[in-house]
Enzyme design. Structure first.
Site, PDB file in Angstrom:
ATOM      1  N   ARG A  78       0.887  -1.168   0.000  1.00  0.00           N
ATOM      2  CA  ARG A  78       0.000   0.000   0.000  1.00  0.00           C
ATOM      3  C   ARG A  78       0.923   1.214   0.000  1.00  0.00           C
ATOM      4  NH1 ARG A  78      -5.047  -1.664   0.587  1.00  0.00           N
ATOM      5  NH2 ARG A  78      -5.496  -3.524   1.826  1.00  0.00           N
ATOM      6  N   SER A  79       0.963   1.928  -1.109  1.00  0.00           N
ATOM      7  CA  SER A  79       1.908   3.034  -1.233  1.00  0.00           C
ATOM      8  C   SER A  79       1.259   4.386  -0.956  1.00  0.00           C
ATOM      9  CB  SER A  79       2.515   3.037  -2.640  1.00  0.00           C
ATOM     10  OG  SER A  79       3.339   4.171  -2.797  1.00  0.00           O
ATOM     11  N   SER A 111      -5.489   1.297  -6.449  1.00  0.00           N
ATOM     12  CA  SER A 111      -4.558   0.948  -7.534  1.00  0.00           C
ATOM     13  C   SER A 111      -5.077   1.451  -8.881  1.00  0.00           C
ATOM     14  CB  SER A 111      -4.362  -0.569  -7.603  1.00  0.00           C
ATOM     15  OG  SER A 111      -4.070  -1.062  -6.325  1.00  0.00           O
ATOM     16  N   ILE A 132     -10.902  -8.268  -2.726  1.00  0.00           N
ATOM     17  CA  ILE A 132     -11.979  -9.097  -2.155  1.00  0.00           C
ATOM     18  C   ILE A 132     -13.184  -8.254  -1.767  1.00  0.00           C
ATOM     19  CG2 ILE A 132     -10.369 -10.873  -1.313  1.00  0.00           C
ATOM     20  CD1 ILE A 132     -11.008  -9.763   1.567  1.00  0.00           C
ATOM     21  N   ASP A 133     -13.006  -6.917  -1.653  1.00  0.00           N
ATOM     22  CA  ASP A 133     -14.094  -6.052  -1.168  1.00  0.00           C
ATOM     23  C   ASP A 133     -15.229  -5.880  -2.183  1.00  0.00           C
ATOM     24  OD1 ASP A 133     -12.426  -5.692   0.993  1.00  0.00           O
ATOM     25  OD2 ASP A 133     -11.692  -3.740   0.314  1.00  0.00           O
ATOM     26  N   MET A 175     -14.176  -8.942   6.266  1.00  0.00           N
ATOM     27  CA  MET A 175     -13.513  -7.745   5.734  1.00  0.00           C
ATOM     28  C   MET A 175     -14.480  -7.010   4.813  1.00  0.00           C
ATOM     29  SD  MET A 175      -9.543  -8.498   4.962  1.00  0.00           S
ATOM     30  CE  MET A 175      -8.333  -8.265   6.259  1.00  0.00           C
ATOM     31  N   GLY A 176     -13.988  -6.082   4.052  1.00  0.00           N
ATOM     32  CA  GLY A 176     -14.838  -5.351   3.112  1.00  0.00           C
ATOM     33  C   GLY A 176     -14.554  -3.864   3.064  1.00  0.00           C
ATOM     34  N   HIS A 257      -7.435 -11.637   7.953  1.00  0.00           N
ATOM     35  CA  HIS A 257      -6.715 -11.787   6.674  1.00  0.00           C
ATOM     36  C   HIS A 257      -6.788 -13.184   6.060  1.00  0.00           C
ATOM     37  CE1 HIS A 257      -5.211  -7.942   8.075  1.00  0.00           C
ATOM     38  NE2 HIS A 257      -4.837  -7.696   6.824  1.00  0.00           N
ATOM     39  N   GLN A 259      -9.221 -14.301   4.877  1.00  0.00           N
ATOM     40  CA  GLN A 259     -10.127 -14.074   3.736  1.00  0.00           C
ATOM     41  C   GLN A 259      -9.354 -13.673   2.471  1.00  0.00           C
ATOM     42  OE1 GLN A 259     -13.829 -11.711   5.384  1.00  0.00           O
ATOM     43  NE2 GLN A 259     -12.098 -11.492   6.773  1.00  0.00           N
TER      44      GLN A 259
HETATM   45  O1  F6P Z   1      -9.026  -3.992   0.530  1.00  0.00           O
HETATM   46  C1  F6P Z   1      -8.888  -5.277   0.976  1.00  0.00           C
HETATM   47  C2  F6P Z   1      -8.820  -5.324   2.470  1.00  0.00           C
HETATM   48  O2  F6P Z   1      -8.615  -6.671   2.838  1.00  0.00           O
HETATM   49  C3  F6P Z   1     -10.015  -4.724   3.225  1.00  0.00           C
HETATM   50  O3  F6P Z   1     -11.111  -5.592   3.265  1.00  0.00           O
HETATM   51  C4  F6P Z   1      -9.398  -4.427   4.575  1.00  0.00           C
HETATM   52  O4  F6P Z   1     -10.083  -3.361   5.183  1.00  0.00           O
HETATM   53  C5  F6P Z   1      -8.000  -4.046   4.231  1.00  0.00           C
HETATM   54  O5  F6P Z   1      -7.725  -4.589   2.955  1.00  0.00           O
HETATM   55  C6  F6P Z   1      -6.957  -4.541   5.191  1.00  0.00           C
HETATM   56  O6  F6P Z   1      -5.746  -3.987   4.817  1.00  0.00           O
HETATM   57  P1  F6P Z   1      -4.314  -4.453   5.294  1.00  0.00           P
HETATM   58  O7  F6P Z   1      -3.954  -5.675   4.534  1.00  0.00           O
HETATM   59  O8  F6P Z   1      -3.444  -3.304   4.933  1.00  0.00           O
HETATM   60  O9  F6P Z   1      -4.398  -4.759   6.749  1.00  0.00           O
END
Ligand code: F6P
Length: 327
Positions: A78-79, A111, A132-133, A175-176, A257, A259
């Site tokens: 995540r940049s 992205s 996945i969201d 998640m979501g 995670h 998921q």
């Molecule tokens: O965007 C996908 C996702 O898994 C979301 O459902 C969740 O809120 C977020 O990423 C979690 O992010 P990270 O992997 O940075 O903890």
């Protein structure tokens, strides 16, 4: 007739949160590009890797055996840096220095906005939706959603076994991000009493009532599926409902995670293969500045500017369906 500007070197990258199906998509991009006699470079580590010029050559054998693997062989990040114009300029410089003529960006909403920024700086780019969201405008479904849903349903089936044995109510968090899509679909297909999503307000009392109703109807358990963005949170709900007389004792499970991992489902492998192939075909045909998406049975192109500007609607008729089917 003018020949289209030929793409000699294509780069492919994954960005944002990973999603099951990214690997089959990378494979499809690489092998389709090779079919069109392009040279392929992989960008390691998402947009941060792009800024650093972290390219690796990719041949047909480099993407062998990854069709069934979760995660992404190109790694991702995540940049925050890439939001800065200077970083985008540096990415452009790195692409030019590596002789890259076009780029495929596989990832979520952030992205796709990154892909748009590069397109606006003159890079021929096509985006592929993977998250996945399922919160991206312009596609019925993103790569990774089907696998994540299968993981959630499998987990809830297991939780129901233990919930029934102990006469318990489980609050299960999916998640979501800010979308209730995963929770809503999972609630329907796992027989939840109630689904909690950010798009619809719910009170502690309403959740307690749903649990108590299930108890009175003679159920041996109750499952409430909550999206991570829904308020009150599952932990707040559990501590407050524990104090009330609802029949069941309360437990909370945050799926987290898991998921995002696991081997991509058949659906995701096919979707990833179709979208990855089409992304390269569009670039080969001289088309860019778009995201490939699924509309009904067709793979379509949607302008990246539209993808960035619009929000995907959640089909709220599913909410009532979830409640009706929980009787
Ligand atoms: O965007 C996908 C996702 O898994 C979301 O459902 C969740 O809120 C977020 O990423 C979690 O992010 P990270 O992997 O940075 O903890």
């Amino acid at each position: 007739m003018d020949a289209l500007p030929k793409i000699r070197t294509l780069a492919v990258m994954t960005a944002g949160g990973d999603a099951p199906g990214m690997n089959p998509c990378i494979r499809a991009v690489v092998r389709t590009a090779l079919h069109y006699e392009m040279k392929v470079l992989g960008v390691m580590g998402g947009f941060d890797g792009l800024i650093r010029g972290n390219f690796i050559p990719l041949g047909a054998r480099d993407v062998g055996g990854i069709l069934q693997r979760g995660g992404t062989i190109l790694q991702t990040a995540r940049s925050k840096t890439f939001l800065e114009p200077a970083a985008q300029q540096e990415a452009l410089r790195q692409l030019n220095a590596a002789g890259v003529d076009a780029l495929v960006v596989i990832g979520g909403g952030g992205s796709q906005r990154g892909a748009l920024a590069l397109h606006q700086r003159g890079v021929p780019v096509v985006g592929v939706p993977a998250s996945i969201d399922n919160d991206i405008y312009g596609t019925d479904i993103c790569i990774g959603v089907d696998t994540a849903l299968n993981t959630i349903v499998d987990a809830i089936d297991k939780l129901r076994d233990t919930a029934s044995s102990h006469n318990r109510a489980f609050l299960v968090e999916t998640m979501g991000h800010e979308s209730g899509y995963l929770a809503l679909q999972a609630g329907i297909i796992s027989g939840a009493e109630l689904v909690l999503i950010p798009e619809i307000e719910t009170s502690v009392e309403a959740v307690a009532q749903a649990i108590q109703d299930a108890y009175r109807r003679g159920k041996t358990h109750a499952i409430i599926v909550a999206a991570e963005g829904a308020r009150p949170s599952v932990t707040e709900l559990a501590s407050q409902i524990d104090e009330m007389e609802v029949g069941f004792t309360m437990r909370v499970t945050i799926l987290g995670h898991i998921q995002r991992g696991g081997k991509p489902s058949a659906f995701d492998r096919l979707l990833a293969s179709r979208l990855g192939t089409k992304a390269v075909e569009f670039l080969h045909q001289g088309r860019s500045g778009v995201m490939v998406g699924l509309s009904g049975r067709e793979v379509v192109a949607v302008d990246l500017a539209e993808v960035a500007a619009r929000k995907r609607d959640l089909p709220l008729e599913y909410y009532q369906m979830a409640i009706t089917l929980a009787r």
